[in-house]
Design a protein around this motif. Structure first.
Motif, PDB file in Angstrom:
ATOM      1  N   ARG A 272      35.424  74.965  67.476  1.00  0.00           N
ATOM      2  CA  ARG A 272      36.027  74.637  66.192  1.00  0.00           C
ATOM      3  C   ARG A 272      37.552  74.604  66.298  1.00  0.00           C
ATOM      4  O   ARG A 272      38.209  73.752  65.727  1.00  0.00           O
ATOM      5  N   PHE A 330      22.392  78.557  55.655  1.00  0.00           N
ATOM      6  CA  PHE A 330      22.931  77.200  55.680  1.00  0.00           C
ATOM      7  C   PHE A 330      23.299  76.759  54.273  1.00  0.00           C
ATOM      8  O   PHE A 330      22.466  76.772  53.370  1.00  0.00           O
ATOM      9  N   ASN A 335      31.372  68.143  54.174  1.00  0.00           N
ATOM     10  CA  ASN A 335      31.135  67.172  55.239  1.00  0.00           C
ATOM     11  C   ASN A 335      29.683  67.138  55.680  1.00  0.00           C
ATOM     12  O   ASN A 335      29.383  66.780  56.798  1.00  0.00           O
ATOM     13  N   THR A 336      28.770  67.523  54.808  1.00  0.00           N
ATOM     14  CA  THR A 336      27.359  67.423  55.154  1.00  0.00           C
ATOM     15  C   THR A 336      26.892  65.991  54.934  1.00  0.00           C
ATOM     16  O   THR A 336      27.114  65.424  53.867  1.00  0.00           O
ATOM     17  N   GLU A 349      36.077  65.930  65.331  1.00  0.00           N
ATOM     18  CA  GLU A 349      34.900  66.668  65.781  1.00  0.00           C
ATOM     19  C   GLU A 349      33.994  65.773  66.620  1.00  0.00           C
ATOM     20  O   GLU A 349      33.525  66.173  67.690  1.00  0.00           O
ATOM     21  N   ASN A 353      33.101  66.328  70.556  1.00  0.00           N
ATOM     22  CA  ASN A 353      31.705  66.509  70.948  1.00  0.00           C
ATOM     23  C   ASN A 353      31.227  65.427  71.908  1.00  0.00           C
ATOM     24  O   ASN A 353      30.477  65.701  72.832  1.00  0.00           O
TER      25      ASN A 353
ATOM     26  N   CYS B  12      19.014  76.976  63.057  1.00  0.00           N
ATOM     27  CA  CYS B  12      19.153  78.324  63.561  1.00  0.00           C
ATOM     28  C   CYS B  12      18.040  79.105  62.923  1.00  0.00           C
ATOM     29  O   CYS B  12      18.079  79.337  61.740  1.00  0.00           O
ATOM     30  N   GLY B  20      19.343  75.636  58.682  1.00  0.00           N
ATOM     31  CA  GLY B  20      20.488  75.526  59.572  1.00  0.00           C
ATOM     32  C   GLY B  20      21.092  74.158  59.668  1.00  0.00           C
ATOM     33  O   GLY B  20      21.853  73.880  60.557  1.00  0.00           O
ATOM     34  N   GLY B  21      20.815  73.306  58.791  1.00  0.00           N
ATOM     35  CA  GLY B  21      21.563  72.062  58.761  1.00  0.00           C
ATOM     36  C   GLY B  21      20.751  70.834  59.054  1.00  0.00           C
ATOM     37  O   GLY B  21      20.602  69.974  58.202  1.00  0.00           O
ATOM     38  N   ARG B  71      22.333  63.459  69.139  1.00  0.00           N
ATOM     39  CA  ARG B  71      23.756  63.324  68.855  1.00  0.00           C
ATOM     40  C   ARG B  71      24.530  64.452  69.530  1.00  0.00           C
ATOM     41  O   ARG B  71      24.083  65.598  69.514  1.00  0.00           O
ATOM     42  N   PRO B  72      25.665  64.146  70.165  1.00  0.00           N
ATOM     43  CA  PRO B  72      26.441  65.224  70.782  1.00  0.00           C
ATOM     44  C   PRO B  72      26.742  66.316  69.759  1.00  0.00           C
ATOM     45  O   PRO B  72      27.162  66.020  68.651  1.00  0.00           O
ATOM     46  N   GLY B  73      26.543  67.560  70.137  1.00  0.00           N
ATOM     47  CA  GLY B  73      26.764  68.659  69.202  1.00  0.00           C
ATOM     48  C   GLY B  73      25.468  69.257  68.698  1.00  0.00           C
ATOM     49  O   GLY B  73      25.470  70.305  68.080  1.00  0.00           O
ATOM     50  N   LEU B  75      22.101  71.034  69.805  1.00  0.00           N
ATOM     51  CA  LEU B  75      21.530  71.692  70.974  1.00  0.00           C
ATOM     52  C   LEU B  75      20.015  71.566  70.944  1.00  0.00           C
ATOM     53  O   LEU B  75      19.417  71.549  69.883  1.00  0.00           O
ATOM     54  N   ILE B 102      19.240  72.726  67.230  1.00  0.00           N
ATOM     55  CA  ILE B 102      20.250  73.470  66.476  1.00  0.00           C
ATOM     56  C   ILE B 102      21.502  72.612  66.383  1.00  0.00           C
ATOM     57  O   ILE B 102      22.033  72.172  67.403  1.00  0.00           O
ATOM     58  N   THR B 104      25.335  72.235  65.933  1.00  0.00           N
ATOM     59  CA  THR B 104      26.571  73.021  65.955  1.00  0.00           C
ATOM     60  C   THR B 104      27.671  72.264  65.223  1.00  0.00           C
ATOM     61  O   THR B 104      28.823  72.648  65.274  1.00  0.00           O
ATOM     62  N   LEU B 105      27.303  71.182  64.571  1.00  0.00           N
ATOM     63  CA  LEU B 105      28.321  70.366  63.905  1.00  0.00           C
ATOM     64  C   LEU B 105      28.680  70.974  62.566  1.00  0.00           C
ATOM     65  O   LEU B 105      27.824  71.563  61.902  1.00  0.00           O
ATOM     66  N   HIS B 106      29.910  70.822  62.189  1.00  0.00           N
ATOM     67  CA  HIS B 106      30.363  71.385  60.928  1.00  0.00           C
ATOM     68  C   HIS B 106      29.674  70.651  59.791  1.00  0.00           C
ATOM     69  O   HIS B 106      29.644  69.437  59.770  1.00  0.00           O
ATOM     70  N   GLY B 107      29.123  71.412  58.864  1.00  0.00           N
ATOM     71  CA  GLY B 107      28.434  70.770  57.752  1.00  0.00           C
ATOM     72  C   GLY B 107      26.972  70.470  58.059  1.00  0.00           C
ATOM     73  O   GLY B 107      26.295  69.856  57.267  1.00  0.00           O
ATOM     74  N   GLY B 108      26.503  70.885  59.199  1.00  0.00           N
ATOM     75  CA  GLY B 108      25.079  70.780  59.511  1.00  0.00           C
ATOM     76  C   GLY B 108      24.691  69.472  60.171  1.00  0.00           C
ATOM     77  O   GLY B 108      25.451  68.567  60.314  1.00  0.00           O
TER      78      GLY B 108
END
Lengths: 516, 108
Positions: A272, A330, A335-336, A349, A353, B12, B20-21, B71-73, B75, B102, B104-108
């Motif tokens: 991050r 969650f 930004n979802t 980001e 990535n 998660c 977890g997103g 997608r990268p990010g 897992l 899982i 790990t991207l911000h916002g799920g």
């Protein structure tokens, strides 16, 4: 749902052992690996736990910023990193930890549901889920809604006075002596110990805790409306993110100050931080990178933000949470489910990535770079220019630079491109000013805006901001939607500047003073 | 003719909280237990992703799958182990395998 997992467990172990492609843990060289941290570094489950726990304590131990007995506020967002951070603190506090952490933790959760249009019911549901998770930690916690920024005092935008602390070793020795003395008298009440240390954990702060929790339940509808209005007035998602970040930091600072916490732990991982390093450069916040991404951020003076999770990658955190059943909540955010190119932050980001997928050392390289950055000379002599800080982010202003600078070049180009507009409006502007002095407006309401006090104030408001915050404010449709404390403080500052100008002649220069 | 079963958790996962997103893209369902149709070659992760894309993803597949991989990010865990240790896309699925995604991207 979990039962199935448990049923499969014995079989799972068989299959993993059989199929790890012969990879064993690089540390114990016995068990089969479950996780690849870096290329070639495969860890088994137990070695990974050891490594993870050690890293947290090593980060804290190496930096020596938390004094024993100090109150530390853990900023919890519900996400994996901050959940792991809370769990690490819990682990460090537990009785069987070899070297117990000696600070006093509290947890803060800020409900930001309004910013992404969540209904009241959804927010309630999220909050009760968060509450369940936090109750299990056994630490005192505060659940606060973002709407509370509308009742903040203007003083939040003033820098506090850093507390003078003795040498770290001396403090630790003093703490040990005190603890021993306490052990002899048989009094194990930690609260009393803290009171002796001068840390304020009085009943009154307990009461204020309750107050925060009760007010968060039902934020007034007017505040919710105002918040919606404020975020609607931001034209880009980039600005919304920055705005949210600013408001959130103010609220955290406020809670920390009112409840007597002198440190705030923020759970940013190194993944991050590398993303925010890149996006902050793109957002014109390059001058504050050491503050925004460093281990310890002391811009507020009395409350320091520390980032103990900055040595972990998100992959490590995700695996830790999964393997050791760390609960996280969650909560959809701004930004979802947005497009990749919807904001600068999102784009950075994606960039990091993607690179990381092909070049696994990307994050660590960017992160190591951030570690080498130091506070610029502006902050080094902060004693002399302590007052000149950005109104919103409280970083030392980066706008007082020489003529031959990129900042001036952009200013000039901005000025010139506005000149055409100004010419167009010039007669209205000049006549507007003169007619206003006479107390009446000769033009219609459209032109009349020109001589409104708010419009006249706008330039001076912008002058109080750093370059990065100027860009964010530029994306706001109007300044009126900003919370009152920001506008009040801006007014307060501009009045002070005016006053200073008035009495400037009578002030003695510091050099002159020395001469006399 | 083997019937393959695996649990399909998204996010998660913990004993209590199962969110977890990434589940947002799957109609809010966090856990899928699916039986893959029989085919002559054994299933691998690459084929599984194609299958997921066609059968489970409810919206915006590009947020989960890009190209022929995730997608990268995001897992991937196969039976609680890193898929990088298991051959990634070429891993051949077995009966009762447990695959976890899982984000790990911000916002799920």
């Amino acid at each position: 749902m979990c039962e199935e997992e448990e049923v499969y467990c014995p079989e799972l172990q068989d299959t993993t052992q059989g199929k790890s492609l012969g990879k064993t843990c690089m540390k114990c060289k016995e068990s089969s690996a479950v996780l690849l941290i870096r290329a070639g570094d495969a860890f088994c489950k137990s070695c990974f736990k050891e490594y993870f726990v050690h890293k947290f304590r090593a980060t804290l131990g190496k930096n020596r910023v938390i004094y024993p007995g100090e109150k530390v506020l853990l900023a919890f967002s519900g996400g994996p990193s901050s959940s792991a951070m809370v769990q690490q603190v819990q682990e460090g506090m537990s009785r069987d930890a070899p070297k117990k952490l000696r600070f006093v933790p509290g947890i803060l959760f800020i409900d930001e549901g309004t910013t992404c249009g969540m209904s009241h019911e959804e927010r309630q549901q999220n909050m009760s889920e968060v509450q369940n998770v936090l109750q299990q930690t056994g630490f005192p916690f505060y659940i606060v809604s973002l709407e509370q920024v509308f009742s903040l005092p203007g003083s939040i935008l003033q820098r506090g006075v850093p507390e003078q602390r003795a040498n770290y070793k001396q403090e630790v020795d003093r703490f040990m002596v005190q603890q021993q003395a306490q052990g002899e008298t048989g009094c194990s009440d930690i609260l009393e110990n803290l009171a002796k240390l001068g840390v304020n954990v009085s009943e009154s702060s307990r009461e204020s805790d309750k107050m925060f929790q009760s007010t968060c339940r039902h934020p007034p509808d007017t505040h919710t409306q105002k918040l919606i209005q404020l975020f609607a007035s931001a034209k880009t998602l980039t600005a919304k993110h920055q705005l949210l970040h600013t408001l959130r930091s103010h609220l955290i600072l406020h809670i920390a100050r009112t409840c007597g916490y002198s440190k705030v732990m923020s759970g940013e991982s190194c993944t991050r931080l590398s993303v925010s390093l890149l996006s902050n450069i793109s957002l014109g916040r390059g001058a504050f990178l050491p503050l925004d991404t460093g281990f310890c951020d002391s811009r507020y003076g009395d409350v320091d933000i520390i980032r103990p999770m900055r040595e972990y990658s998100l992959k490590e955190i995700a695996f830790y949470n999964r393997l050791f059943h760390v609960s996280s909540v969650f909560i959809p955010a701004l930004n979802t489910k947005v497009l990749e190119n919807s904001s600068i932050q999102q784009l950075s980001e994606v960039f990091i990535n993607r690179l990381q997928a092909d070049f696994p050392s990307t994050v660590s390289t960017v992160y190591r770079t951030s570690e080498k950055l130091n506070v610029s000379k502006i902050d080094a002599n902060q004693g002399t220019c302590a007052k000149e800080r950005c109104l919103l982010c409280l970083s030392p202003l980066d706008t007082q630079v020489g003529e031959a600078s990129a900042f001036h070049a952009t200013q000039i180009s901005h000025y010139i491109s506005q000149k055409i507009l100004m010419k167009f409006n010039d007669p209205a502007n000049s006549s507007g000013k003169s007619c206003c002095q006479e107390g009446k407006c000769c033009k219609g309401p459209g032109y009349g805006d020109f001589c409104q006090p708010r419009a006249l104030q706008a330039p001076s408001f912008v002058d109080m901001l750093c370059y990065g915050c100027r860009l964010t404010v530029k994306d706001l449709q109007s300044l009126d939607a900003l919370p009152q404390y920001v506008l009040h403080e801006a007014e307060h500052r501009s009045r002070r500047i005016e006053m200073r100008k008035e009495i400037e002649e009578f002030l003695l220069d510091k050099d002159e003073e020395n001469l006399h | 003719m083997r019937v393959q079963w695996f649990c399909f958790f998204l996010s998660c996962l913990t004993r209590r909280v199962l969110r977890g997103g990434a589940e947002l893209l799957f109609d809010g369902i966090k856990q899928h237990q699916v039986t893959l149709p029989n085919q002559s070659n054994p299933w691998d992760i690459r084929q599984l992703l194609v299958w997921i894309r066609h059968n489970l993803l409810k919206e915006r597949p590009e947020l989960f799958i890009q190209g022929d991989t995730v997608r990268p990010g995001i897992l991937v865990l196969i039976n609680d182990a890193d898929w990088e240790l298991m051959g990634e896309l070429d891993y051949q699925l077995e009966d009762k395998d447990n695959i976890v995604f899982i984000s790990t991207l911000h916002g799920g």
